[in-house]
Design a protein around this motif. Structure first.
Motif, PDB file in Angstrom:
ATOM      1  N   TYR A 125       0.838  -1.200   0.000  1.00 48.38           N
ATOM      2  CA  TYR A 125       0.000   0.000   0.000  1.00 48.38           C
ATOM      3  C   TYR A 125       0.873   1.250   0.000  1.00 48.38           C
ATOM      4  O   TYR A 125       2.043   1.208   0.375  1.00 48.38           O
ATOM      5  N   SER A 126       0.260   2.369  -0.387  1.00 51.04           N
ATOM      6  CA  SER A 126       0.996   3.631  -0.418  1.00 51.04           C
ATOM      7  C   SER A 126       0.390   4.606   0.588  1.00 51.04           C
ATOM      8  O   SER A 126      -0.678   4.380   1.152  1.00 51.04           O
ATOM      9  N   MET A 127       1.067   5.705   0.745  1.00 52.21           N
ATOM     10  CA  MET A 127       0.574   6.753   1.631  1.00 52.21           C
ATOM     11  C   MET A 127      -0.717   7.349   1.080  1.00 52.21           C
ATOM     12  O   MET A 127      -1.559   7.823   1.832  1.00 52.21           O
ATOM     13  N   ARG A 128      -0.851   7.292  -0.240  1.00 51.50           N
ATOM     14  CA  ARG A 128      -2.083   7.821  -0.819  1.00 51.50           C
ATOM     15  C   ARG A 128      -3.269   6.937  -0.462  1.00 51.50           C
ATOM     16  O   ARG A 128      -4.384   7.414  -0.306  1.00 51.50           O
ATOM     17  N   ASP A 129      -3.024   5.610  -0.327  1.00 54.06           N
ATOM     18  CA  ASP A 129      -4.092   4.732   0.170  1.00 54.06           C
ATOM     19  C   ASP A 129      -4.462   5.145   1.588  1.00 54.06           C
ATOM     20  O   ASP A 129      -5.630   5.237   1.952  1.00 54.06           O
ATOM     21  N   VAL A 130      -3.411   5.372   2.404  1.00 56.47           N
ATOM     22  CA  VAL A 130      -3.630   5.702   3.811  1.00 56.47           C
ATOM     23  C   VAL A 130      -4.393   7.015   3.934  1.00 56.47           C
ATOM     24  O   VAL A 130      -5.331   7.136   4.721  1.00 56.47           O
ATOM     25  N   VAL A 187      -5.243   7.738  -6.471  1.00 61.67           N
ATOM     26  CA  VAL A 187      -5.746   7.854  -7.845  1.00 61.67           C
ATOM     27  C   VAL A 187      -5.495   6.526  -8.541  1.00 61.67           C
ATOM     28  O   VAL A 187      -4.713   5.717  -8.083  1.00 61.67           O
ATOM     29  N   GLN A 188      -6.145   6.331  -9.661  1.00 63.57           N
ATOM     30  CA  GLN A 188      -5.937   5.114 -10.426  1.00 63.57           C
ATOM     31  C   GLN A 188      -4.541   5.164 -11.046  1.00 63.57           C
ATOM     32  O   GLN A 188      -4.313   5.937 -11.976  1.00 63.57           O
ATOM     33  N   ALA A 189      -3.610   4.386 -10.488  1.00 65.00           N
ATOM     34  CA  ALA A 189      -2.250   4.412 -11.036  1.00 65.00           C
ATOM     35  C   ALA A 189      -2.217   3.633 -12.336  1.00 65.00           C
ATOM     36  O   ALA A 189      -2.922   2.637 -12.489  1.00 65.00           O
ATOM     37  N   PRO A 190      -1.412   4.068 -13.314  1.00 68.53           N
ATOM     38  CA  PRO A 190      -1.314   3.318 -14.551  1.00 68.53           C
ATOM     39  C   PRO A 190      -0.773   1.922 -14.260  1.00 68.53           C
ATOM     40  O   PRO A 190      -0.014   1.756 -13.312  1.00 68.53           O
ATOM     41  N   GLN A 191      -1.156   0.975 -15.082  1.00 66.52           N
ATOM     42  CA  GLN A 191      -0.717  -0.392 -14.858  1.00 66.52           C
ATOM     43  C   GLN A 191       0.806  -0.473 -14.836  1.00 66.52           C
ATOM     44  O   GLN A 191       1.472   0.162 -15.659  1.00 66.52           O
ATOM     45  N   GLY A 192       1.335  -1.199 -13.853  1.00 71.07           N
ATOM     46  CA  GLY A 192       2.782  -1.395 -13.815  1.00 71.07           C
ATOM     47  C   GLY A 192       3.495  -0.453 -12.868  1.00 71.07           C
ATOM     48  O   GLY A 192       4.670  -0.620 -12.618  1.00 71.07           O
TER      49      GLY A 192
END
Ligand code: NAD
Length: 365
Positions: A339-344, A349-354
């Motif tokens: 997980y990232s801080m943005r999840d927290v 945002v919808q990160a591009p695949q990969g």
């Protein structure tokens, strides 16, 4: 984007065996671990022999009784919902700051802390190390005990140690919040593997302001055409060992994402000597080191005749510790994953695949 300091709650008093922590969770009952390695038995104290009434040769002076060793981590049976937290690297700049914040935080019980072998902090009381009242738990160099005892462990150490800690988290199914920076692609791959079995939050910068800055930079890069050159400048204190900073690289990733590309192809991490004119589309980095600067980052978008500069300055490490505390509470009980801080923080945002959660390109990409 500077964030201000929060208040402090009163500290705890030292527990004894069995230990009842005076935390905000009054019912928290604490016991020493049942594993032999978790709590070495206290050294036998010399029992002073009473001197006979009659005059007899004076007994040899007893050496002063040594205090019984403190447990390296404690197992908390009932916490009434409080999260059991450990800190690896607890004597470091971030470790001490975190420890202090965690000890005083509601909904958290600190169950242990570790340091590298040979650290002068080993054996010290965790509370005293954080400038608070003693906790009755000593700084240990055995993280396996800690990963058994904790729900979530926080790690601000170095990449080699963090990879080992991630493997322990995977084995114990324990959450891990990683603030360490400077991973190479093999080490990142190891963190990805560990995250298949444990919830791991990986963030090169835990401050709210920098994560907001990443969002803004991604958006600005998306809006502006490639005639706008992107350069990133960062400055940190003289003790920092990795360069460019993890945050600068994450900002570069954000800018590259905004342009629908990978930073790996665009990054110009160093310029020295006859490097020729700037290559269109590249993302340049400049690294400054000195004094006690906590962390400054500026992203420059430069075009013919105008320039946009977006800056974040960290005035205190507390902003990172606050983000780590938020991450600990968020990660407790989460399913395995990276997980990232943005999840927290809730503005994922919808990160591009990969792309990876902290913005770094995944190994092999
Ligand atoms: P520091 O050198 O003050 O602290 C690191 C601590 O880890 C030291 O006390 C060291 O003895 C300890 N350590 C090393 N190996 C260990 C091991 N195997 N087990 C346990 N402890 C071990 O450094 P710092 O300034 O606190 O930064 C630590 C890391 O956190 C760096 O990578 C830094 O870039 C990063 N950092 C990240 C953020 C963020 O927001 N993500 C913020 C600040 C710093």
């Amino acid at each position: 984007m500077t964030v201000k300091k929060s208040g402090r709650a009163p500290a705890k008093t030292p527990p004894k065996k069995p230990i009842h922590l005076k935390s905000k969770d009054k019912s928290a009952k604490v016991e020493t671990p049942s594993k032999p390695k978790a709590a070495p038995p206290p050294a036998a104290r010399p029992v002073p022999t009473p001197a006979p009434k009659a005059a007899a040769p004076k007994p040899a002076a007893q050496p002063p009784a040594r205090p019984a060793p403190l447990p390296p981590a404690i197992k908390v049976k009932k916490t009434n919902g409080a999260v059991k937290v450990g800190v690896v690297g607890c004597a470091g700049r971030m470790g001490q700051m975190l420890l202090k914040m965690l000890i005083n935080a509601a909904g958290i019980v600190v169950v242990g802390g570790t340091e590298r072998r040979g650290s002068p902090a080993l054996g010290q009381d965790l509370g005293a190390l954080a400038g608070a009242e003693p906790l009755g738990i000593s700084v240990s160099d055995d993280p396996s005990v800690l990963f058994d005892a904790a729900d979530v462990v926080v790690d601000f150490t170095n990449p080699t140690a963090t990879v080992q800690h991630a493997q322990m988290a995977a084995k114990a199914g324990c959450g891990l919040v990683i603030g360490t920076t400077g991973f190479d692609s093999d080490q990142l791959a190891a963190l990805h593997r560990a995250a298949q079995r444990a919830p791991i939050v990986l963030a090169s910068n835990m401050s709210l302001g920098v994560n907001l800055l990443q969002q803004v930079v991604e958006e600005v890069a998306r809006i502006l055409d490639p005639d706008w050159d992107i350069e990133i400048i960062e400055m940190h204190h003289k003790h920092k060992v990795d360069a460019p900073s993890g945050t600068a690289l994450s900002l570069g990733e954000a800018a590259a994402r905004g342009r629908g590309q990978s930073l790996r192809r665009l990054a110009r991490r160093v310029r020295d000597g006859q490097v020729g004119p700037r290559v269109k589309g590249e993302i340049g980095f400049a690294t400054l080191r000195g004094g006690d600067v906590v962390g400054d980052h500026t992203v420059i978008f430069a075009a013919e005749g105008e320039r946009v500069e977006i800056t974040h300055r960290a005035a205190s490490r507390e902003i990172f510790a606050r983000g780590a505390l938020k991450s600990v509470l968020w990660a407790a009980g989460k399913r395995p994953g990276l997980y990232s801080m943005r999840d927290v923080l809730g503005f994922s945002v919808q990160a591009p695949q990969g792309s990876t959660p902290n913005g770094s390109t995944p190994p092999g990409a």
